[in-house]
Motif scaffolding. Structure first.
Motif, PDB file in Angstrom:
ATOM      1  N   LEU A 271      36.032  45.486  28.399  1.00 46.10           N
ATOM      2  CA  LEU A 271      36.942  45.747  29.513  1.00 46.10           C
ATOM      3  C   LEU A 271      36.198  45.643  30.843  1.00 46.10           C
ATOM      4  CD1 LEU A 271      39.657  46.735  30.669  1.00 46.10           C
ATOM      5  CD2 LEU A 271      38.823  49.069  30.358  1.00 46.10           C
ATOM      6  N   HIS A 272      35.068  46.348  30.978  1.00 45.94           N
ATOM      7  CA  HIS A 272      34.338  46.351  32.232  1.00 45.94           C
ATOM      8  C   HIS A 272      33.745  44.976  32.537  1.00 45.94           C
ATOM      9  CE1 HIS A 272      34.436  50.414  30.630  1.00 45.94           C
ATOM     10  NE2 HIS A 272      34.333  50.867  31.854  1.00 45.94           N
ATOM     11  N   MET A 273      33.153  44.354  31.508  1.00 49.34           N
ATOM     12  CA  MET A 273      32.565  43.038  31.720  1.00 49.34           C
ATOM     13  C   MET A 273      33.640  42.018  32.086  1.00 49.34           C
ATOM     14  SD  MET A 273      29.465  41.720  31.696  1.00 49.34           S
ATOM     15  CE  MET A 273      28.473  42.748  30.625  1.00 49.34           C
ATOM     16  N   GLY A 274      34.800  42.107  31.438  1.00 47.15           N
ATOM     17  CA  GLY A 274      35.891  41.189  31.745  1.00 47.15           C
ATOM     18  C   GLY A 274      36.450  41.419  33.139  1.00 47.15           C
ATOM     19  N   LEU A 275      36.622  42.698  33.516  1.00 48.02           N
ATOM     20  CA  LEU A 275      37.137  42.997  34.852  1.00 48.02           C
ATOM     21  C   LEU A 275      36.163  42.527  35.928  1.00 48.02           C
ATOM     22  CD1 LEU A 275      38.584  46.594  34.317  1.00 48.02           C
ATOM     23  CD2 LEU A 275      39.883  44.484  34.653  1.00 48.02           C
ATOM     24  N   LEU A 276      34.869  42.784  35.740  1.00 51.27           N
ATOM     25  CA  LEU A 276      33.873  42.358  36.723  1.00 51.27           C
ATOM     26  C   LEU A 276      33.850  40.832  36.831  1.00 51.27           C
ATOM     27  CD1 LEU A 276      31.353  43.173  38.535  1.00 51.27           C
ATOM     28  CD2 LEU A 276      30.009  42.530  36.547  1.00 51.27           C
ATOM     29  N   SER A 277      33.775  40.160  35.682  1.00 50.69           N
ATOM     30  CA  SER A 277      33.719  38.694  35.700  1.00 50.69           C
ATOM     31  C   SER A 277      34.976  38.106  36.328  1.00 50.69           C
ATOM     32  CB  SER A 277      33.553  38.156  34.273  1.00 50.69           C
ATOM     33  OG  SER A 277      32.402  38.691  33.659  1.00 50.69           O
ATOM     34  N   GLY A 278      36.142  38.669  35.981  1.00 53.22           N
ATOM     35  CA  GLY A 278      37.396  38.169  36.534  1.00 53.22           C
ATOM     36  C   GLY A 278      37.485  38.389  38.037  1.00 53.22           C
ATOM     37  N   PHE A 279      37.040  39.568  38.493  1.00 53.43           N
ATOM     38  CA  PHE A 279      37.091  39.857  39.927  1.00 53.43           C
ATOM     39  C   PHE A 279      36.162  38.930  40.700  1.00 53.43           C
ATOM     40  CE2 PHE A 279      35.434  42.193  43.631  1.00 53.43           C
ATOM     41  CZ  PHE A 279      36.613  42.359  44.337  1.00 53.43           C
ATOM     42  N   VAL A 280      34.923  38.770  40.219  1.00 51.47           N
ATOM     43  CA  VAL A 280      33.980  37.889  40.912  1.00 51.47           C
ATOM     44  C   VAL A 280      34.475  36.443  40.878  1.00 51.47           C
ATOM     45  CG1 VAL A 280      31.618  36.987  40.868  1.00 51.47           C
ATOM     46  CG2 VAL A 280      32.031  39.415  40.474  1.00 51.47           C
ATOM     47  N   LEU A 281      35.024  36.015  39.746  1.00 51.05           N
ATOM     48  CA  LEU A 281      35.570  34.658  39.628  1.00 51.05           C
ATOM     49  C   LEU A 281      36.672  34.437  40.666  1.00 51.05           C
ATOM     50  CD1 LEU A 281      35.810  31.945  37.996  1.00 51.05           C
ATOM     51  CD2 LEU A 281      37.498  33.119  36.593  1.00 51.05           C
ATOM     52  N   GLY A 282      37.623  35.371  40.762  1.00 49.42           N
ATOM     53  CA  GLY A 282      38.708  35.226  41.734  1.00 49.42           C
ATOM     54  C   GLY A 282      38.219  35.296  43.160  1.00 49.42           C
ATOM     55  N   LEU A 283      37.255  36.203  43.432  1.00 46.42           N
ATOM     56  CA  LEU A 283      36.737  36.345  44.785  1.00 46.42           C
ATOM     57  C   LEU A 283      36.021  35.073  45.242  1.00 46.42           C
ATOM     58  CD1 LEU A 283      36.207  38.239  47.208  1.00 46.42           C
ATOM     59  CD2 LEU A 283      34.107  38.981  46.064  1.00 46.42           C
ATOM     60  N   LEU A 284      35.194  34.500  44.366  1.00 45.09           N
ATOM     61  CA  LEU A 284      34.470  33.279  44.735  1.00 45.09           C
ATOM     62  C   LEU A 284      35.418  32.100  44.923  1.00 45.09           C
ATOM     63  CD1 LEU A 284      31.298  33.493  42.451  1.00 45.09           C
ATOM     64  CD2 LEU A 284      31.444  33.858  44.912  1.00 45.09           C
ATOM     65  N   ARG A 285      36.467  32.021  44.124  1.00 45.07           N
ATOM     66  CA  ARG A 285      37.444  30.941  44.297  1.00 45.07           C
ATOM     67  C   ARG A 285      38.143  31.060  45.644  1.00 45.07           C
ATOM     68  NH1 ARG A 285      41.176  29.431  39.267  1.00 45.07           N
ATOM     69  NH2 ARG A 285      41.556  27.690  40.713  1.00 45.07           N
ATOM     70  N   LEU A 286      38.474  32.284  46.051  1.00 42.93           N
ATOM     71  CA  LEU A 286      39.109  32.467  47.356  1.00 42.93           C
ATOM     72  C   LEU A 286      38.158  32.099  48.492  1.00 42.93           C
ATOM     73  CD1 LEU A 286      41.001  35.855  46.834  1.00 42.93           C
ATOM     74  CD2 LEU A 286      42.010  33.578  47.104  1.00 42.93           C
ATOM     75  N   VAL A 287      36.882  32.520  48.361  1.00 42.65           N
ATOM     76  CA  VAL A 287      35.905  32.217  49.408  1.00 42.65           C
ATOM     77  C   VAL A 287      35.680  30.706  49.512  1.00 42.65           C
ATOM     78  CG1 VAL A 287      33.483  32.462  50.072  1.00 42.65           C
ATOM     79  CG2 VAL A 287      34.756  34.443  49.240  1.00 42.65           C
ATOM     80  N   MET A 443      41.551  50.872  36.836  1.00 44.46           N
ATOM     81  CA  MET A 443      40.163  50.452  36.614  1.00 44.46           C
ATOM     82  C   MET A 443      39.952  49.038  37.147  1.00 44.46           C
ATOM     83  SD  MET A 443      37.765  52.262  35.073  1.00 44.46           S
ATOM     84  CE  MET A 443      36.037  51.992  34.691  1.00 44.46           C
ATOM     85  N   GLY A 444      40.942  48.166  36.913  1.00 38.75           N
ATOM     86  CA  GLY A 444      40.811  46.788  37.375  1.00 38.75           C
ATOM     87  C   GLY A 444      41.170  46.592  38.833  1.00 38.75           C
ATOM     88  N   LEU A 445      42.121  47.377  39.344  1.00 38.08           N
ATOM     89  CA  LEU A 445      42.596  47.188  40.712  1.00 38.08           C
ATOM     90  C   LEU A 445      41.739  47.886  41.749  1.00 38.08           C
ATOM     91  CD1 LEU A 445      46.453  47.606  40.158  1.00 38.08           C
ATOM     92  CD2 LEU A 445      45.191  45.485  40.536  1.00 38.08           C
ATOM     93  N   LEU A 446      41.077  49.000  41.370  1.00 37.37           N
ATOM     94  CA  LEU A 446      40.333  49.768  42.360  1.00 37.37           C
ATOM     95  C   LEU A 446      38.878  50.026  41.980  1.00 37.37           C
ATOM     96  CD1 LEU A 446      40.292  51.363  44.993  1.00 37.37           C
ATOM     97  CD2 LEU A 446      41.161  53.355  43.736  1.00 37.37           C
ATOM     98  N   VAL A 447      38.612  50.536  40.763  1.00 32.69           N
ATOM     99  CA  VAL A 447      37.268  51.012  40.437  1.00 32.69           C
ATOM    100  C   VAL A 447      36.262  49.865  40.415  1.00 32.69           C
ATOM    101  CG1 VAL A 447      35.860  52.139  38.685  1.00 32.69           C
ATOM    102  CG2 VAL A 447      38.145  53.008  39.179  1.00 32.69           C
ATOM    103  N   VAL A 448      36.542  48.804  39.654  1.00 34.34           N
ATOM    104  CA  VAL A 448      35.583  47.699  39.562  1.00 34.34           C
ATOM    105  C   VAL A 448      35.435  46.967  40.890  1.00 34.34           C
ATOM    106  CG1 VAL A 448      35.136  45.468  38.462  1.00 34.34           C
ATOM    107  CG2 VAL A 448      35.868  47.421  37.067  1.00 34.34           C
ATOM    108  N   PRO A 449      36.527  46.606  41.609  1.00 32.14           N
ATOM    109  CA  PRO A 449      36.330  45.993  42.940  1.00 32.14           C
ATOM    110  C   PRO A 449      35.542  46.889  43.888  1.00 32.14           C
ATOM    111  CG  PRO A 449      38.586  45.662  42.194  1.00 32.14           C
ATOM    112  CD  PRO A 449      37.953  46.602  41.230  1.00 32.14           C
TER     113      PRO A 449
END
Length: 686
Positions: A271-287, A443-449
């Motif tokens: 869960l944590h690894m997936g949330l982190l990877s997904g957040f970084v993936l989406g953030l880098l795509r936006l940047v 956890m995905g919307l606030l804690v990991v970001p």
């Protein structure tokens, strides 16, 4: 012969889906190796390898439809050989006696025991009067006493060489026949002795250099910084999900999270690894998309996936790289590499590849609840969302699909892991779905970001902003857990299943998900059979601890224990395996017979009279025993006690824990040694 055409057709349908069964076959062989009651010789292992080669050659010349059958057998044999190689590769000396004296070594791990004491794991161990050849590679020492951490002794730091005077003993066997085998667990962790000290630690050398130790020190420093910014259980929770250090969270909060089925949020897992990877993936795509022309000329999605893989690798290093995190990293890395190779990131094939990698690297992970629960949840989620994507299951209108996805994810993961959690931990959270629906999205919307934001702002001294946001989310999760755990009937208890029940349920579920064609519905019957066998299993009529320190007898009110204090770990495990929510003192009050003053306990088990003598006073006042009695003594007597079956600590070291089982023809005695066998990690006395 009429069945052959139908079987051939069923096998041909599986083409294109056979890779999903590779880790299943490999796991079957690994499980077979660990279920053996004897240690295979080198000749046996060589014969297994020769048989695997013969089956492989046979498969190459078989009909295309039936070719997978010998190849499946080859994978099973390969799994057994893989587990054997791994078991020999981690071999190290195991302490064969109780030791009291000076111990020194280098601190390579810090955690807390079940009694909330700090524990240090040492390598490069030196012990008085013990030759290097017989000295364990690693020892684990719990720090007890008032002198720990109050200035009388040093606080252990990663890489520091320390010395103390400790009580050490060999790793204990199962608390009951067929129970969790700590000896095997310790063997694969290279722990050759465990114990405790009441003497403060003395520092001999400062922390040493090295990549692993430098990472360890960084983890501990980050954990201390986070707990200073977020005191209490919130800070302990934040440290656990960022660095893997769970020493800052209280036992009360941990029990609350377990009762609400949200304790999985503490462990750095998929869960944590997936949330982190997904957040970084989406953030880098936006940047990258914000850069003029980048989206037109650069492979933005692949670059973002590569960046997410780097972030996941850093998370793995900072979290300590334990087995659960390694497993989660492998799954995330497979998905991200699939994105970079323009393949489907989330598929059963990717999950099978991740499981295959984990089993090859750590075959022993198969036996742990972490591996079983994470892959059970992942396989079930991928299958269900695949059916939804294919139109087999409806996702509803577009506006409600995100909510449906969250609810389906929590429900499917909860149902997939419920049998495994119940089998290993003997508890069922009745409102776990409610708690996870209220916690996991946050956890995905606030804690990991917020954790990523804190890391990005740390070089500027502004990480407190991210930690403050992170604390808001974790306070909510702890509040939800506390509320759910306080509901009436929030936690239920189930007795432990027989060893073959969980594999049977897992096999049935895999057939339903992986098999192609109508034959998949046969898996439902296999799962139902496993459930029936679980509910009809009987618990032992009596249990005897491996050191003779405590005895438990089944009564109409539940298991009665011979002691209300002491041997707490054994007592807790017995009651949990019974599916009994009572504590040790309540269970001890169920014992109706025996002279408490002399600490002599008597009980009738079938036609056998079971006697437990606790301490020297009870032993001195006990008269000659007679035939038909089983006498359990907590200390070894100096002279024979009479014409009965006596189990003292010396004899119990050759048998391990004992269960008295009610059979059709009377009471049968079953020992841990009979069930576990004589393996390289067993260490039974001769």
């Amino acid at each position: 012969m009429r069945m052959l055409p139908g079987l051939r057709h069923a096998m041909l349908i599986q083409r294109g889906h056979l890779f999903h069964w590779v880790p299943v076959c490999l796991a079957t062989g690994i499980g077979g190796f660990f279920s053996l009651r004897f240690e295979p010789t080198g000749l046996m292992l060589a014969g297994t390898g020769a048989l695997a080669m013969a089956l492989w050659l046979l498969g190459r010349h078989m009909d295309e439809a039936f070719r997978p059958i010998p190849f499946a057998l080859v994978l099973m044999l390969a799994g057994a050989l893989l587990a054997a190689v791994r078991a020999h590769a981690v071999a190290g000396p195991v302490l064969g006696w109780r030791y009291y004296g000076p111990v020194e070594g280098r601190v390579v791990a810090l955690d807390r025991s079940g009694s909330d004491a700090v524990r240090v794991t040492l390598d490069r161990v030196v012990m008085a009067r013990v030759s290097p050849a017989r000295t364990p590679l690693r020892v684990r020492v719990s720090l007890h006493g008032d002198g720990q951490g109050d200035g009388a002794g040093i606080d252990p730091q990663p890489g520091m060489r320390v010395m103390t005077t400790a009580h050490l003993s060999p790793p204990g066997g199962p608390v009951e026949p067929g129970g969790f085998d700590f000896q095997r667990h310790a063997w694969f962790n290279r722990l050759g002795a465990v114990g405790y000290t009441r003497v403060p630690l003395v520092g001999l050398e400062a922390a040493q250099d090295g990549w692993s130790l430098a990472t360890f020190r960084l983890r501990m420093a980050m954990s201390a910084h986070i707990r200073a910014a977020l005191p209490g259980d919130v800070g302990g929770f934040a440290a656990a999900v960022t660095t893997g250090d769970r020493s800052g969270i209280s036992l009360r909060a941990l029990d609350t999270l377990r009762a609400s089925n949200t304790a999985h949020l503490l462990a750095i897992s998929g869960l944590h690894m997936g949330l982190l990877s997904g957040f970084v993936l989406g953030l880098l795509r936006l940047v990258l998309a914000a850069i003029p022309g980048a989206a037109l000329h650069w492979p933005v999605r692949k670059i973002a996936a590569a960046g997410a893989l780097v972030a996941a690798s850093g998370y793995l290093a900072l979290s300590g790289g334990n087995v659960a995190t390694e497993r989660a990293y492998v799954m995330a890395a497979v998905a991200l590499c699939a994105v970079m190779l323009s393949r489907r990131a989330i598929s059963l094939r990717a999950v099978a590849l991740a499981a295959l990698i984990v089993l090859v690297l750590r075959p022993e992970a198969l036996l742990g609840p972490g591996f079983q629960m994470s892959f059970a949840a992942t396989v079930a989620l991928v299958a269900v969302f695949g059916w939804m994507r294919g139109g087999v299951l409806s996702r509803g209108p577009r506006w409600i699909q995100p909510l449906v996805a969250v609810m389906v994810s929590s429900a499917v993961a909860g149902l997939a892991t419920a049998p495994i959690g119940a089998a290993h931990f003997n508890t069922v959270s009745h409102y776990g779905l409610l708690a996870n629906l209220a916690s996991v999205p946050l956890m995905g919307l606030l804690v990991v970001p917020a954790a990523v934001l804190a890391l990005l702002l740390a070089p500027f001294g502004l990480d407190g902003i991210g930690l403050w946001l992170m604390g808001l989310g974790l306070r909510w999760i702890l509040g939800v857990a506390n509320w759910v755990a306080g509901l009436e009937g929030a936690r239920g208890y189930v007795h432990g299943p027989a060893p073959w029940v969980l594999p049977l349920i897992a096999l049935g579920a895999l057939v339903v998900i992986l098999w192609q064609g109508r034959g998949r519905f046969g898996g439902l019957a296999v799962m139902a059979l496993g459930g029936v066998l679980w509910t009809t299993a009987d618990r032992p009529a009596a249990l005897i601890a491996e050191d003779g320190g405590i005895v438990g007898v089944m009564t109409a009110q539940g298991r009665a224990l011979s002691k209300e204090k002491g041997a707490g770990f054994v007592a807790q495990n017995w009651l949990e395996n019974d599916g009994d929510g009572a504590d040790q003192s309540r269970a001890a009050a169920r014992w109706q017979e025996g002279d408490v003053a002399d600490r002599t306990k008597l009980a009738k088990v079938g036609q056998i009279e079971l006697v437990h003598l606790i301490g020297k006073r009870a032993l001195a006042g006990f008269g000659p025993c007679v035939s038909g009695q089983i006498v359990v003594v907590s200390i070894t007597p100096d002279a024979p006690l009479g014409n009965c079956d006596v189990y003292d600590p010396k004899r119990l070291r050759t048998t391990g824990a004992i269960a008295l089982v009610q059979g059709r023809d009377g009471i049968h005695l079953r020992t841990a040694r009979q069930v576990s066998g004589d393996r390289m990690w067993s260490g039974w006395a001769r």
